[in-house]
Design an enzyme around this catalytic site. Structure first.
Site, PDB file in Angstrom:
ATOM      1  N   SER A 143       0.842  -1.189   0.000  1.00  0.00           N
ATOM      2  CA  SER A 143       0.000   0.000   0.000  1.00  0.00           C
ATOM      3  C   SER A 143       0.879   1.241   0.000  1.00  0.00           C
ATOM      4  O   SER A 143       1.975   1.240   0.577  1.00  0.00           O
ATOM      5  CB  SER A 143      -0.899   0.023   1.235  1.00  0.00           C
ATOM      6  OG  SER A 143      -1.578   1.269   1.344  1.00  0.00           O
ATOM      7  N   TYR A 157      -2.278  -0.432  10.065  1.00  0.00           N
ATOM      8  CA  TYR A 157      -2.372  -0.967   8.708  1.00  0.00           C
ATOM      9  C   TYR A 157      -1.143  -0.571   7.894  1.00  0.00           C
ATOM     10  O   TYR A 157      -0.533  -1.396   7.199  1.00  0.00           O
ATOM     11  CB  TYR A 157      -3.643  -0.431   8.041  1.00  0.00           C
ATOM     12  CG  TYR A 157      -3.790  -0.777   6.571  1.00  0.00           C
ATOM     13  CD1 TYR A 157      -4.297  -2.008   6.181  1.00  0.00           C
ATOM     14  CD2 TYR A 157      -3.434   0.135   5.580  1.00  0.00           C
ATOM     15  CE1 TYR A 157      -4.442  -2.330   4.833  1.00  0.00           C
ATOM     16  CE2 TYR A 157      -3.571  -0.172   4.238  1.00  0.00           C
ATOM     17  CZ  TYR A 157      -4.081  -1.407   3.866  1.00  0.00           C
ATOM     18  OH  TYR A 157      -4.210  -1.708   2.542  1.00  0.00           O
TER      19      TYR A 157
END
Length: 248
Positions: A143, A157
């Site tokens: 990501s 995350y």
């Protein structure tokens, strides 16, 4: 030898887009899912309507037992895996680090990090020339958050994706001479259902003005990069990253 791909978390979003594109590129596709059997079946049915081979298999990638069973089932039903996309990932409600408890952290890290390691382990055992395999390719879905940190929202995350970046580099070097390439994509603000999981379904609308391209990305734009990294066109590419972040 038939090309066989396992895509984790493939019932929706980036995973589903990758499954359709992989089938179009000639792969027999394993659509892994956790709970949403109906969505996974829809993807499989769509692939089969195009005349391609696909199966849906439920497995929690955070469970070692489930991952072993998943790959054993693929061996029996499709053949030996030649490509793996570590796409399964979760996030939870937006929150500052000071409010996160250990249970939340364990859930995030178990799925996003341990799950990717377990699936990569099973793939390497089958692909590696050291173990009698014929090689293959792994793409990890990281990501843009691994570079940006997601302050005030998802630092946990982001940290889990930072671990995936490091895993990509290390594993790529570890298995390079065994016929396996390992790369990663780093999506940014992609229009998928994951934003609702964090409590803000319209998050892209809020942040798009801060993206140089002034829009969110589409799942197919990520899938296209994944399939390129898996392809022979990327035969000399390993330990590398493609940022799909609209310039952010």
């Amino acid at each position: 030898m038939e090309k066989v791909i396992v895509i984790t978390g493939a019932s929706r979003g980036i995973g589903a887009a990758t499954a359709y594109l992989a089938a179009d590129k000639g792969y027999a596709v394993c659509v892994n899912y956790l709970r949403n059997q109906e969505a996974a079946k829809k993807v499989v049915d769509g692939i089969k309507k195009l005349g391609n081979k696909a199966i849906a298999l439920s497995a929690d990638v955070a469970s070692e037992t489930d991952v072993i069973a998943l790959f054993n089932s693929v061996d029996r039903q499709l053949g030996t895996v030649t490509a793996l996309v570590n796409n399964a990932g979760i996030l939870e409600q937006q929150m500052r680090v000071e409010n996160m408890d250990a249970n939340r952290l364990q859930r995030i890290l178990a799925t996003n990090i341990i799950g990717s390691f377990l699936c990569a382990r099973e793939a390497v055992k089958r692909m590696s020339t050291k173990h009698g395999g014929t090689g293959g390719a792994i793409v990890n879905v990281s990501s843009g958050a691994s570079r940006l940190g997601s302050p005030g929202e998802y630092v946990d995350y982001a940290a889990s994706k930072g671990a995936i970046d490091t895993m990509t580099i290390g594993l790529a070097k570890e298995v390079a001479e065994e016929g396996i390439r390992v790369n990663a994509v780093r999506p940014g603000f992609i229009d998928t259902e994951i934003h609702a999981s964090g409590g803000e379904p319209d998050r892209i609308e809020r942040v798009k003005e801060f993206i140089p391209m002034k829009r969110g990305g589409q799942a197919i734009e990520v899938a296209t990069a994944i399939l390129w990294l898996l392809s022979a066109e990327a035969s000399y590419t390993t330990g590398s990253f493609i940022d799909i972040t609209g310039g952010k």
